[in-house]
Structure formats: C-alpha cells, structure tokens
Design an enzyme around this catalytic site. Structure first.
Site, PDB file in Angstrom:
ATOM      1  N   LYS A  45       0.617  -0.814  -0.257  1.00  0.00           N
ATOM      2  CA  LYS A  45       0.369   0.017  -0.120  1.00  0.00           C
ATOM      3  C   LYS A  45       0.858   1.420  -0.023  1.00  0.00           C
ATOM      4  CE  LYS A  45      -4.041  -1.980   2.882  1.00  0.00           C
ATOM      5  NZ  LYS A  45      -4.016  -1.669   4.154  1.00  0.00           N
ATOM      6  N   LYS A  47       2.239   2.612   2.105  1.00  0.00           N
ATOM      7  CA  LYS A  47       1.908   3.744   3.505  1.00  0.00           C
ATOM      8  C   LYS A  47       3.016   3.416   4.509  1.00  0.00           C
ATOM      9  CE  LYS A  47      -3.170   3.101   3.760  1.00  0.00           C
ATOM     10  NZ  LYS A  47      -4.733   3.314   4.738  1.00  0.00           N
TER      11      LYS A  47
END
Ligand code: C2G
Length: 138
Positions: A45, A47
């Site tokens: 992701k 992230k």
C-alpha cells in the site's frame, strides 16, 4: 454467534475508524479486525505507518467493539480467513465498494460496504498538522 470481519491499517486511528468498527460490530456478536502488518502496508500500500503493528494492535484491542485482532500479510488471505474463523459477514468502508464481491461467491459470508465517515482521514490529519505548524511559524 454471528462473526464479522474487517480489514485495514487503522493508522492514525480516528473517529472514522471507530464509526466503521461500531457499525461492523452491530452486524453481529464478534468482530475480528485483520490489521495490515508494517511490511504489507509498505510493500502493498506504500503506506509508512506512524505507529507500528504492535502499537496499532494495542489501540484496536482497547476498543469495546473489537474482539480479536490478527495480522493481514497479503491481499489473498481473505477467503481463507473467513473460512478459518467461520465468518458470517465481511465488512469494509464503501471506498472499497465492489472490490470484494467475489467473497460471496467463494465463501458463505455476506459482503457489506458501509459509508465512509466524510471529512476525516489520516492524510487530512497530517495536512492540518502541517498547516498549523506553518501558521505557528509565521
Ligand atoms: N474508513 C471509514 N471512514 C474514514 C476512513 C476510513 O469508514 N473516514 C474505513 C475504511 O473504509 C476501511 C477502514 O476504515 O474500511 C480502515 O481504513 P484504512 O485503515 O484506511 O484501511 P485500508 O487502507 O482501506 O485497508 O485488505 C483491505 C485493506 O487492508 C484495507
């Protein structure tokens, strides 16, 4: 016992997440949160979490709606998770609408997409903090 499952990063934890967890729990008696590992977040992701998996897990376990927190290490584990934990309902915010419909074909679980809480997100929190810092600097 009706079992509900949901997936996410939950970093930084905010009231949009709590709204989701509260509504997810209201669909059953037992809520399993499958929490994205630090590696999964970064590799899949992109992230970079503020809090580590252990800290995010600790926060989620303190929430009254949450009964169990387990790690999410891959996109492909949902069907096996649902079968392993005998889940009746799979829940996600509606930013994922349609993405997990296959779960109804491959398991006995129903799929529910709940409306996201508007105006709050981790990126919004970070933007607001940046703006505050800039204003204080001026
Ligand atoms: N959410 C919400 N309202 C917000 C923000 C998030 O309802 N304002 C919901 C999302 O729709 C999601 C859950 O809270 O269902 C967790 O959000 P994230 O931590 O951003 O999770 P995400 O990155 O969407 O990861 O395999 C699925 C992924 O792990 C989902």
């Amino acid at each position: 016992m009706k079992r509900v499952i949901t997936y996410g990063t939950f970093d930084l934890l905010h009231y949009g997440h709590i709204n989701l967890l509260r509504r997810a729990k209201s669909l059953g008696d037992y809520l399993i949160v499958v929490l994205s590992s630090d590696e999964f977040n970064w590799n899949e992701k992109q992230k970079k979490c503020y809090f580590s998996y252990e800290k995010r897990k600790q926060l989620l376990e303190a929430i009254r709606y949450v009964d169990l927190v387990i790690p999410e290490n891959s996109w492909e584990q949902k069907v096996s998770d649902i079968k392993e934990y005998h889940v009746d309902t799979f829940v996600m915010g509606d930013d994922w609408v349609g993405k997990f419909d296959f779960i109804e074909d491959e398991t006995d679980a129903s799929v529910v997409y709940l409306p996201r809480t508007p105006e709050i997100s981790t990126s919004q929190i970070k933007k607001d903090l940046e703006a505050k810092k800039k204003n204080q600097g001026e």
